[in-house]
Design a protein around this motif. Structure first.
Motif, PDB file in Angstrom:
ATOM      1  N   UNK A  54      11.755  24.205  16.993  1.00  0.00           N
ATOM      2  CA  UNK A  54      11.289  23.102  17.827  1.00  0.00           C
ATOM      3  C   UNK A  54      12.471  22.719  18.705  1.00  0.00           C
ATOM      4  N   UNK A  55      12.257  22.790  20.042  1.00  0.00           N
ATOM      5  CA  UNK A  55      13.353  22.576  20.977  1.00  0.00           C
ATOM      6  C   UNK A  55      12.952  21.485  21.972  1.00  0.00           C
ATOM      7  N   UNK A  56      13.920  20.874  22.641  1.00  0.00           N
ATOM      8  CA  UNK A  56      13.584  19.893  23.699  1.00  0.00           C
ATOM      9  C   UNK A  56      12.795  20.578  24.811  1.00  0.00           C
ATOM     10  N   UNK A  57      11.882  19.832  25.415  1.00  0.00           N
ATOM     11  CA  UNK A  57      11.049  20.415  26.466  1.00  0.00           C
ATOM     12  C   UNK A  57      11.890  20.857  27.663  1.00  0.00           C
ATOM     13  N   UNK A  58      13.038  20.291  27.812  1.00  0.00           N
ATOM     14  CA  UNK A  58      13.902  20.668  28.932  1.00  0.00           C
ATOM     15  C   UNK A  58      14.422  22.101  28.796  1.00  0.00           C
ATOM     16  N   UNK A  59      14.293  22.671  27.576  1.00  0.00           N
ATOM     17  CA  UNK A  59      14.725  24.046  27.371  1.00  0.00           C
ATOM     18  C   UNK A  59      13.693  25.062  27.887  1.00  0.00           C
ATOM     19  N   UNK A  60      12.496  24.572  28.232  1.00  0.00           N
ATOM     20  CA  UNK A  60      11.448  25.476  28.713  1.00  0.00           C
ATOM     21  C   UNK A  60      11.797  25.941  30.124  1.00  0.00           C
ATOM     22  N   UNK A  61      11.749  27.242  30.335  1.00  0.00           N
ATOM     23  CA  UNK A  61      12.061  27.860  31.629  1.00  0.00           C
ATOM     24  C   UNK A  61      13.446  27.471  32.130  1.00  0.00           C
ATOM     25  N   UNK A  62      14.409  27.423  31.188  1.00  0.00           N
ATOM     26  CA  UNK A  62      15.779  27.137  31.597  1.00  0.00           C
ATOM     27  C   UNK A  62      16.596  28.419  31.712  1.00  0.00           C
ATOM     28  N   UNK A  63      15.901  29.551  31.736  1.00  0.00           N
ATOM     29  CA  UNK A  63      16.526  30.873  31.887  1.00  0.00           C
ATOM     30  C   UNK A  63      17.408  31.246  30.685  1.00  0.00           C
ATOM     31  N   UNK A  64      17.033  30.692  29.496  1.00  0.00           N
ATOM     32  CA  UNK A  64      17.717  31.049  28.254  1.00  0.00           C
ATOM     33  C   UNK A  64      16.643  31.195  27.170  1.00  0.00           C
ATOM     34  N   UNK A  65      16.666  32.293  26.486  1.00  0.00           N
ATOM     35  CA  UNK A  65      15.603  32.583  25.509  1.00  0.00           C
ATOM     36  C   UNK A  65      15.936  31.916  24.185  1.00  0.00           C
ATOM     37  N   UNK A  66      15.202  30.835  23.847  1.00  0.00           N
ATOM     38  CA  UNK A  66      15.409  30.128  22.580  1.00  0.00           C
ATOM     39  C   UNK A  66      14.434  30.587  21.499  1.00  0.00           C
ATOM     40  N   UNK A  67      13.198  30.871  21.877  1.00  0.00           N
ATOM     41  CA  UNK A  67      12.160  31.267  20.896  1.00  0.00           C
ATOM     42  C   UNK A  67      12.108  32.786  20.751  1.00  0.00           C
ATOM     43  N   UNK A  68      12.062  33.294  19.508  1.00  0.00           N
ATOM     44  CA  UNK A  68      11.952  34.754  19.309  1.00  0.00           C
ATOM     45  C   UNK A  68      10.707  35.355  19.949  1.00  0.00           C
ATOM     46  N   UNK A  69       9.646  34.539  20.079  1.00  0.00           N
ATOM     47  CA  UNK A  69       8.415  35.065  20.664  1.00  0.00           C
ATOM     48  C   UNK A  69       8.370  34.891  22.182  1.00  0.00           C
ATOM     49  N   UNK A  70       9.449  34.409  22.784  1.00  0.00           N
ATOM     50  CA  UNK A  70       9.580  34.249  24.234  1.00  0.00           C
ATOM     51  C   UNK A  70       8.654  33.208  24.816  1.00  0.00           C
ATOM     52  N   UNK A  71       8.075  32.337  23.984  1.00  0.00           N
ATOM     53  CA  UNK A  71       7.118  31.352  24.498  1.00  0.00           C
ATOM     54  C   UNK A  71       7.787  30.244  25.307  1.00  0.00           C
ATOM     55  N   UNK A  72       9.116  30.065  25.166  1.00  0.00           N
ATOM     56  CA  UNK A  72       9.782  28.998  25.897  1.00  0.00           C
ATOM     57  C   UNK A  72      10.206  29.428  27.292  1.00  0.00           C
ATOM     58  N   UNK A  73      10.086  30.734  27.613  1.00  0.00           N
ATOM     59  CA  UNK A  73      10.498  31.220  28.922  1.00  0.00           C
ATOM     60  C   UNK A  73       9.365  31.994  29.611  1.00  0.00           C
ATOM     61  N   UNK A  74       8.209  31.357  29.874  1.00  0.00           N
ATOM     62  CA  UNK A  74       7.095  32.071  30.510  1.00  0.00           C
ATOM     63  C   UNK A  74       7.331  32.370  31.980  1.00  0.00           C
ATOM     64  N   UNK A  75       8.295  31.668  32.607  1.00  0.00           N
ATOM     65  CA  UNK A  75       8.469  31.845  34.044  1.00  0.00           C
ATOM     66  C   UNK A  75       9.779  32.483  34.429  1.00  0.00           C
ATOM     67  N   UNK A  76      10.563  32.971  33.447  1.00  0.00           N
ATOM     68  CA  UNK A  76      11.842  33.610  33.778  1.00  0.00           C
ATOM     69  C   UNK A  76      11.895  34.982  33.108  1.00  0.00           C
ATOM     70  N   UNK A  77      13.004  35.676  33.371  1.00  0.00           N
ATOM     71  CA  UNK A  77      13.195  37.000  32.776  1.00  0.00           C
ATOM     72  C   UNK A  77      14.177  36.964  31.627  1.00  0.00           C
ATOM     73  N   UNK A  78      14.391  35.774  31.037  1.00  0.00           N
ATOM     74  CA  UNK A  78      15.408  35.617  29.996  1.00  0.00           C
ATOM     75  C   UNK A  78      15.049  36.368  28.720  1.00  0.00           C
ATOM     76  N   UNK A  79      13.773  36.364  28.370  1.00  0.00           N
ATOM     77  CA  UNK A  79      13.354  37.003  27.108  1.00  0.00           C
ATOM     78  C   UNK A  79      12.862  38.424  27.383  1.00  0.00           C
TER      79      UNK A  79
END
Length: 424
Positions: A54-79
């Protein structure tokens, strides 16, 4: 309502619309489909879809892959295992690997996958409307094909049901004809068997006569062979003591098989079976048989010596032609002697009554063969129709009308032929 109140009302509505637009853009992060937008709530912490973090919402699409399933970066190429959703308004939406996001290539027709490069390298042209129009035209064309195919299928279904009904009616009709044909076959079989029994009885006396004639001929041949054996024995038995001795064998030229002028010991032993002398009885039972073989070889050698090559070849040709004619005649005889042995006898010796009996038997056989052929033809037709009814022509017999239809495809030097429900 005065001017000031109108102004405040306008400000309130404008702010509401702006807030709604702003909230919509926030609730739906880049790269997310509309149906999954409710999973991203800006005023709450974000929970990875797999429940790992569970991460802060500000981590979503911040160009850093926090979730193993890549769900936090749907709009970047981080994951490396992430995906990007192209909205493609006016055309079909598309999901691409996140590795293609901001790679300098426009994968989405609306250009949304190159959001970071729009200002730096130029904007991707939005071709969704044009592509969507072409896709809709293609879909319309395919739909017309499906409609035409459906109409053809409906016609084939009607034809298939008609063919099935025709085959069922034909089988019912053939069963009636087959019963009549089977009765005719049985009647002609009984008539044939009766006629052949009468024919057999009528020919019995001729068979007896023929057997007696053959027996007499055999007796004559046997007597002739015995007389010839006695004559040859007397020729060899020069001292007339009713025995053939080694000295007498040496004097008889037929025993000299290698034509060297003398009868060797091996040649004498072959004839006399290693005995010193042979009596008349032994000669007739055994020696005469071996001597006839030696005489046959001697005669063949003499003919080969006397005949010129061209005469010998002509005679061989004549013998071959005679043999072929005899073989042809024997084939006809075998065909004729299908039911009785009447053709083995000389028909000239038959009286008129016997000839009439033979003719009636022949007609009875022909009638049975004809009836049996018709019955078997009916059986084959029924079997063929039943096999056709048992074929899988589709759930509604839509392919029954194509049974036996053949199509060809020419590919350079090859021609491929397909006969439906039959063979390739």
């Amino acid at each position: 309502m005065n001017v000031m109140e109108n102004f405040y009302l306008f400000i309130t509505v404008f702010c509401g619309i702006f807030t709604l637009i702003n909230c919509t853009s926030i609730v739906k992060p880049r790269g997310i489909a509309f149906e999954r937008a409710s999973l991203y709530v800006p005023d709450k912490d974000f929970s990875c879809f797999d429940g790992s973090y569970i991460i802060p919402f500000s981590y979503v699409n911040d160009d850093y892959c926090d979730c193993p399933d890549a769900s936090d970066e749907p709009g970047t190429s981080a994951c490396p295992n992430g995906t990007f959703h192209c909205t493609n308004a006016g055309h079909t939406s598309l999901v691409i690997p996140s590795s293609r996001v901001n790679d300098g290539i426009c994968d989405c027709c609306d250009g949304s996958d190159e959001w970071a490069n729009m200002l730096r390298k130029g904007t991707c042209e939005n071709t969704c409307e044009e592509l969507g129009r072409a896709a809709r035209e293609e879909a319309e064309r395919v739909q017309k094909i499906f409609v035409a195919g459906h109409e053809i299928r409906a016609q084939l279904i009607a034809k298939g049901k008609e063919l099935r009904l025709e085959k069922q009616n034909r089988i019912t009709e053939l069963f009636e004809i087959q019963r009549s044909a089977e009765l005719t076959k049985n009647n002609t079989l009984h008539a044939k068997e009766t006629a052949e029994e009468i024919e057999k009885s009528a020919l019995e006396k001729y068979k007896i006569m023929n057997d007696e004639k053959k027996r007499q001929e055999n007796e004559k041949e046997k007597l002739k062979d015995q007389n010839e054996a006695f004559e040859i024995f007397n020729q060899i038995d020069t001292n007339k003591n009713n025995k053939i001795e080694e000295e007498e064998v040496e004097a008889y030229a037929t025993f000299d098989q290698n034509n060297d002028g003398t009868v060797s010991q091996d040649e004498k032993d072959y004839f006399m079976e290693n005995k010193k002398e042979i009596s008349l009885e032994d000669f007739v039972l055994n020696g005469w048989i071996r001597l006839k073989q030696l005489m046959l070889v001697e005669n063949m050698d003499a003919k080969d010596t006397e005949l010129p090559v061209d005469v010998d070849n002509d005679r061989q040709v004549e013998e071959t032609e005679d043999q072929d004619e005899n073989e042809d005649d024997s084939d006809h005889v075998e065909d004729d002697v299908k039911y009785t042995e009447s053709e083995e006898f000389d028909e000239s010796q038959y009286d008129e009554e016997t000839k009439l009996i033979i003719e009636e038997a022949k007609q009875a056989r022909n009638a049975f063969e004809e009836a049996d052929r018709k019955f078997r033809d009916l059986q084959r037709e029924v079997t063929h129709l039943q096999e056709s009814l048992n074929k899988d022509f589709g759930p509604e017999d839509e392919f029954a009308a194509l049974d036996g239809e053949c199509y060809e495809l020419s590919d350079r030097e090859y021609v491929y032929k397909l006969c439906l429900f039959d063979q390739v």
